[in-house]
Design a protein around this motif. Structure first.
Motif, PDB file in Angstrom:
ATOM      1  N   LEU A 104       0.365  -1.305   0.023  1.00  0.00           N
ATOM      2  CA  LEU A 104      -0.077   0.126  -0.439  1.00  0.00           C
ATOM      3  C   LEU A 104       0.406   0.919  -0.458  1.00  0.00           C
ATOM      4  CD1 LEU A 104      -2.422  -1.104   1.928  1.00  0.00           C
ATOM      5  CD2 LEU A 104      -2.784  -2.164  -0.102  1.00  0.00           C
ATOM      6  N   VAL A 105       1.105   1.978  -1.622  1.00  0.00           N
ATOM      7  CA  VAL A 105       1.457   3.169  -0.731  1.00  0.00           C
ATOM      8  C   VAL A 105       0.820   4.443  -1.352  1.00  0.00           C
ATOM      9  CG1 VAL A 105       3.508   4.391  -2.645  1.00  0.00           C
ATOM     10  CG2 VAL A 105       3.752   2.033  -2.430  1.00  0.00           C
ATOM     11  N   ARG A 106       2.090   5.281  -0.729  1.00  0.00           N
ATOM     12  CA  ARG A 106       1.007   7.096  -0.841  1.00  0.00           C
ATOM     13  C   ARG A 106       1.704   7.691  -1.554  1.00  0.00           C
ATOM     14  NH1 ARG A 106      -2.231   8.873   4.091  1.00  0.00           N
ATOM     15  NH2 ARG A 106      -3.780   7.293   3.262  1.00  0.00           N
ATOM     16  N   THR A 107       1.665   8.123  -2.615  1.00  0.00           N
ATOM     17  CA  THR A 107       1.795   9.202  -3.393  1.00  0.00           C
ATOM     18  C   THR A 107       2.456  10.123  -3.057  1.00  0.00           C
ATOM     19  OG1 THR A 107       0.344   9.967  -4.877  1.00  0.00           O
ATOM     20  CG2 THR A 107       1.096   7.967  -5.831  1.00  0.00           C
ATOM     21  N   ARG A 108       3.141  11.470  -3.646  1.00  0.00           N
ATOM     22  CA  ARG A 108       3.426  12.559  -2.894  1.00  0.00           C
ATOM     23  C   ARG A 108       2.555  13.314  -3.030  1.00  0.00           C
ATOM     24  NH1 ARG A 108       8.727  15.450  -3.366  1.00  0.00           N
ATOM     25  NH2 ARG A 108       8.926  13.948  -5.293  1.00  0.00           N
ATOM     26  N   GLU A 109       1.396  13.010  -4.352  1.00  0.00           N
ATOM     27  CA  GLU A 109      -0.065  13.725  -4.027  1.00  0.00           C
ATOM     28  C   GLU A 109      -1.184  13.523  -3.051  1.00  0.00           C
ATOM     29  OE1 GLU A 109       2.770  14.668  -6.743  1.00  0.00           O
ATOM     30  OE2 GLU A 109       1.198  12.400  -6.487  1.00  0.00           O
ATOM     31  N   GLY A 110      -0.785  13.111  -2.114  1.00  0.00           N
ATOM     32  CA  GLY A 110      -1.292  11.849  -1.000  1.00  0.00           C
ATOM     33  C   GLY A 110      -2.324  10.613  -2.344  1.00  0.00           C
ATOM     34  N   ARG A 111      -2.607  10.278  -3.112  1.00  0.00           N
ATOM     35  CA  ARG A 111      -3.387   8.978  -3.899  1.00  0.00           C
ATOM     36  C   ARG A 111      -2.839   8.335  -3.665  1.00  0.00           C
ATOM     37  NH1 ARG A 111      -2.887   5.933  -9.059  1.00  0.00           N
ATOM     38  NH2 ARG A 111      -0.850   7.056  -9.774  1.00  0.00           N
ATOM     39  N   ASP A 112      -3.568   7.374  -3.028  1.00  0.00           N
ATOM     40  CA  ASP A 112      -3.065   5.611  -2.465  1.00  0.00           C
ATOM     41  C   ASP A 112      -3.490   4.168  -3.656  1.00  0.00           C
ATOM     42  OD1 ASP A 112      -2.935   6.185   0.089  1.00  0.00           O
ATOM     43  OD2 ASP A 112      -5.487   6.358   0.658  1.00  0.00           O
ATOM     44  N   MET A 113      -1.874   3.701  -3.484  1.00  0.00           N
ATOM     45  CA  MET A 113      -1.932   3.122  -4.589  1.00  0.00           C
ATOM     46  C   MET A 113      -1.808   1.831  -4.290  1.00  0.00           C
ATOM     47  SD  MET A 113       0.982   4.553  -7.294  1.00  0.00           S
ATOM     48  CE  MET A 113       0.976   3.940  -8.627  1.00  0.00           C
ATOM     49  N   GLU A 114      -2.392   0.690  -4.703  1.00  0.00           N
ATOM     50  CA  GLU A 114      -2.151  -0.414  -4.362  1.00  0.00           C
ATOM     51  C   GLU A 114      -1.659  -1.545  -5.644  1.00  0.00           C
ATOM     52  OE1 GLU A 114      -5.504  -2.429  -3.651  1.00  0.00           O
ATOM     53  OE2 GLU A 114      -6.046  -1.201  -1.890  1.00  0.00           O
ATOM     54  N   VAL A 115      -0.210  -2.362  -4.930  1.00  0.00           N
ATOM     55  CA  VAL A 115       1.159  -3.029  -5.238  1.00  0.00           C
ATOM     56  C   VAL A 115       0.752  -4.445  -5.219  1.00  0.00           C
ATOM     57  CG1 VAL A 115       2.714  -2.424  -6.783  1.00  0.00           C
ATOM     58  CG2 VAL A 115       2.243  -0.752  -5.910  1.00  0.00           C
ATOM     59  N   ASP A 116       0.900  -5.150  -6.799  1.00  0.00           N
ATOM     60  CA  ASP A 116      -0.062  -6.531  -6.855  1.00  0.00           C
ATOM     61  C   ASP A 116       1.940  -7.089  -5.919  1.00  0.00           C
ATOM     62  OD1 ASP A 116      -0.414  -8.796  -6.520  1.00  0.00           O
ATOM     63  OD2 ASP A 116       0.098  -9.543  -8.598  1.00  0.00           O
ATOM     64  N   SER A 117       2.218  -7.737  -5.147  1.00  0.00           N
ATOM     65  CA  SER A 117       3.889  -7.993  -4.710  1.00  0.00           C
ATOM     66  C   SER A 117       3.669 -10.004  -4.104  1.00  0.00           C
ATOM     67  CB  SER A 117       3.786  -7.636  -4.258  1.00  0.00           C
ATOM     68  OG  SER A 117       5.489  -7.907  -3.560  1.00  0.00           O
ATOM     69  N   ARG A 118       4.683 -10.175  -4.337  1.00  0.00           N
ATOM     70  CA  ARG A 118       5.125 -11.780  -3.551  1.00  0.00           C
ATOM     71  C   ARG A 118       4.911 -11.039  -1.786  1.00  0.00           C
ATOM     72  NH1 ARG A 118       9.759 -14.783  -5.971  1.00  0.00           N
ATOM     73  NH2 ARG A 118      11.192 -12.703  -5.320  1.00  0.00           N
ATOM     74  N   PRO A 119       5.157 -12.153  -0.676  1.00  0.00           N
ATOM     75  CA  PRO A 119       4.885 -11.783   0.550  1.00  0.00           C
ATOM     76  C   PRO A 119       6.439 -11.551   0.327  1.00  0.00           C
ATOM     77  CG  PRO A 119       3.637 -13.199  -0.304  1.00  0.00           C
ATOM     78  CD  PRO A 119       3.825 -12.920  -1.230  1.00  0.00           C
ATOM     79  N   SER A 120       6.922 -11.785  -0.361  1.00  0.00           N
ATOM     80  CA  SER A 120       8.692 -12.033   0.211  1.00  0.00           C
ATOM     81  C   SER A 120       9.063 -11.127  -0.121  1.00  0.00           C
ATOM     82  CB  SER A 120       9.756 -13.719  -0.331  1.00  0.00           C
ATOM     83  OG  SER A 120       9.354 -13.157  -1.695  1.00  0.00           O
ATOM     84  N   ASP A 121       8.672 -10.308  -0.964  1.00  0.00           N
ATOM     85  CA  ASP A 121       8.755  -8.741  -1.411  1.00  0.00           C
ATOM     86  C   ASP A 121       8.424  -7.572  -1.238  1.00  0.00           C
ATOM     87  OD1 ASP A 121      10.803  -9.365  -4.771  1.00  0.00           O
ATOM     88  OD2 ASP A 121       9.447  -9.698  -4.933  1.00  0.00           O
TER      89      ASP A 121
END
Length: 205
Positions: free
Chosen positions: A97-114
């Motif tokens: 779960l990433v929040r950008t500089r502008e305040g937009r929330d993003m969900e990035v698919d990932s392996r648990p290890s990463d």
């Protein structure tokens, strides 16, 4: 995110160990009270990445997860949390779960290890879905006793015990105490020849 948080449990990295059968690395997540545990089989490169961060080892050049952290930081983005969301066909799924500089929330698919390696570097919380813990416990129960009555798979037995055993027993078995493992993983991360740590197909996450 807040609406879903009640379906997740906060967990931390309890340690790294080796599967006694396959010699593949395992990262062990546990809740802060050490009542719940989740073992996830990972690849040696991801284990090395986690080990170096846990031990405070700084490689001369950035590793992949260091690079990702640096890129996010330079772009003004922050990692709000990582979540282990699903267990399908013996494979764990996660998202960052990433929040950008502008305040937009993003969900990035990932392996648990990463995702876990990133969380360690960004000091971000790790959440595991309650349904994943339940399914993992059921999976270990099913694999604990083979139908042919032969020797049980030791990795499955240990994983099942991690869910069931007492706090003291879990700590004794699974905390990061394997100095040899950490040294081997750290040497591999630094580019030095490492002792054999098992042939590694892609990790299960």
């Amino acid at each position: 995110m807040a609406a879903r948080r009640e379906d997740f449990i906060l967990m931390i990295v309890g340690g790294l160990t080796l599967d006694p059968t396959t010699k593949m690395p395992i990262v062990v997540l546990k809740d802060p009270d050490n009542k719940l545990n989740l073992p996830i089989w990972i690849g040696p490169l991801e284990a090395a990445s986690m080990a170096t961060e846990l031990e405070g080892i700084r490689p001369q050049r950035p590793m992949t997860h260091d690079l990702l952290r640096n890129v996010l930081g330079d772009l003004g983005a922050t990692v709000e949390a990582v979540e282990v969301t699903e267990l399908r066909e013996n494979t764990y799924f996660a998202r960052i779960l990433v929040r950008t500089r502008e305040g937009r929330d993003m969900e990035v698919d990932s392996r648990p290890s990463d995702a876990i390696a990133i969380a360690l570097r960004t000091k971000s919380p790790i959440y595991v879905a309650k349904k994943v813990l339940e399914m993992s416990s059921e999976l270990h129960e099913q694999t604990a006793e083979p139908p042919n009555g032969g020797d049980q798979n030791l990795a499955s037995v240990l994983a099942r015990q991690m869910v069931r055993n007492s706090r003291a027993d879990v700590a004794r078995r699974f905390q990061v105490q394997n100095v040899t493992l950490l040294l081997r993983l750290s040497r591999a991360a630094a580019g030095a020849p490492a002792d054999s740590i098992g042939d590694s197909p892609q990790d299960k996450p």
